[in-house]
Scaffold this motif. Structure first.
Motif, PDB file in Angstrom:
ATOM      1  N   VAL A  88       0.875  -1.163   0.000  1.00  0.00           N
ATOM      2  CA  VAL A  88       0.000   0.000   0.000  1.00  0.00           C
ATOM      3  C   VAL A  88       0.916   1.218   0.000  1.00  0.00           C
ATOM      4  O   VAL A  88       1.770   1.357   0.869  1.00  0.00           O
ATOM      5  N   VAL A  90       1.562   4.807   0.768  1.00  0.00           N
ATOM      6  CA  VAL A  90       1.014   5.857   1.623  1.00  0.00           C
ATOM      7  C   VAL A  90       1.687   7.177   1.253  1.00  0.00           C
ATOM      8  O   VAL A  90       2.904   7.311   1.358  1.00  0.00           O
ATOM      9  N   ILE A 100       4.287   0.538   2.017  1.00  0.00           N
ATOM     10  CA  ILE A 100       4.004  -0.216   3.235  1.00  0.00           C
ATOM     11  C   ILE A 100       3.492  -1.601   2.839  1.00  0.00           C
ATOM     12  O   ILE A 100       2.536  -1.716   2.071  1.00  0.00           O
ATOM     13  N   VAL A 102       1.667  -5.026   3.837  1.00  0.00           N
ATOM     14  CA  VAL A 102       0.747  -5.636   4.807  1.00  0.00           C
ATOM     15  C   VAL A 102       0.197  -6.927   4.204  1.00  0.00           C
ATOM     16  O   VAL A 102       0.195  -7.097   2.984  1.00  0.00           O
ATOM     17  N   ALA A 106      -5.257  -7.645   5.859  1.00  0.00           N
ATOM     18  CA  ALA A 106      -4.940  -6.617   6.853  1.00  0.00           C
ATOM     19  C   ALA A 106      -6.123  -5.687   7.115  1.00  0.00           C
ATOM     20  O   ALA A 106      -6.942  -5.416   6.247  1.00  0.00           O
ATOM     21  N   ASP A 110      -3.816  -2.689  11.242  1.00  0.00           N
ATOM     22  CA  ASP A 110      -2.583  -3.324  10.767  1.00  0.00           C
ATOM     23  C   ASP A 110      -1.784  -2.363   9.892  1.00  0.00           C
ATOM     24  O   ASP A 110      -0.559  -2.297   9.979  1.00  0.00           O
ATOM     25  N   LEU A 111      -2.487  -1.612   9.046  1.00  0.00           N
ATOM     26  CA  LEU A 111      -1.818  -0.634   8.190  1.00  0.00           C
ATOM     27  C   LEU A 111      -1.169   0.459   9.036  1.00  0.00           C
ATOM     28  O   LEU A 111      -0.028   0.847   8.791  1.00  0.00           O
ATOM     29  N   LYS A 112      -1.871   0.936  10.049  1.00  0.00           N
ATOM     30  CA  LYS A 112      -1.315   1.969  10.929  1.00  0.00           C
ATOM     31  C   LYS A 112      -0.067   1.461  11.651  1.00  0.00           C
ATOM     32  O   LYS A 112       0.931   2.175  11.772  1.00  0.00           O
ATOM     33  N   LEU A 157      -8.874  -3.711   4.851  1.00  0.00           N
ATOM     34  CA  LEU A 157      -8.535  -2.808   3.756  1.00  0.00           C
ATOM     35  C   LEU A 157      -9.293  -3.186   2.484  1.00  0.00           C
ATOM     36  O   LEU A 157      -9.703  -2.318   1.717  1.00  0.00           O
TER      37      LEU A 157
END
Length: 177
Positions: A88, A90, A100, A102, A106, A110-112, A157
């Motif tokens: 992903v 960002v 990122i 994941v 996710a 999880d992304l954060k 997501l």
């Protein structure tokens, strides 16, 4: 007949003895290697490990990884190759794009966490700001995908329509007066 049995038993015993001596030799070699490893100072062991890691990073699959790679980053790259993870992208306000990684299933949380880990590793490698208040970051900024805020940390997501190589943007929250 008895002589044949005794002869074959002697051959078996000698064969077993031969195998035992080979096994004993292997065990002795392993013990010697373990003793050698114990004799290495920590700094030399780290040097050997880093050399091996540098060779591993030269692999075409892992060539995108930094020299001071972590096991987590290697695992992420392998998961990407096998389709078990996604990247992903960002985008920050300053134009920087953070790739990122994941897992496919996710959640927003999880992304954060992955963003936080990415930034921590970046700070360790480059220096700079020593501490980031992530509580402040998530209170001040939204993650946005296709003009939709990713507010529910438990939502996946994929539920937002985010797929591999999609871009998510950091967007400053507007205060209502």
């Amino acid at each position: 007949m008895d002589e044949l049995k005794e002869g074959s038993l002697k051959n078996v015993d000698q064969g077993e003895l031969g195998e035992k001596s080979v096994v004993d030799e292997i065990k002795e070699e392993q013990e010697e290697e373990e003793e050698d490893e114990e004799d290495l100072p920590h700094s030399e062991f780290l040097d050997i490990f880093e050399e091996g890691l540098a060779l591993m990073v030269q692999d075409p699959l892992l060539c995108d990884l930094p020299i001071q790679v972590t096991l987590e980053e290697v695992n992420s790259q392998v998961a990407l190759e096998y389709g078990q993870a996604m990247t992903v992208r960002v985008c920050k306000a300053d134009g920087e794009v953070m790739p990122i990684v994941v897992v496919q299933s996710a959640t927003v949380l999880d992304l954060k966490k992955a963003i936080r880990r990415y930034m921590e590793l970046k700070q360790q490698r480059e220096g700079g700001v020593k501490h980031i208040s992530w509580k402040y970051v998530w209170r001040t900024f939204h993650l946005v995908f296709n003009a939709e805020k990713l507010e529910d940390d438990k939502r996946k997501l994929k539920d937002y329509g985010i797929r591999n190589r999609d871009e998510v943007t950091f967007l400053k929250k507007l205060r209502m007066k």
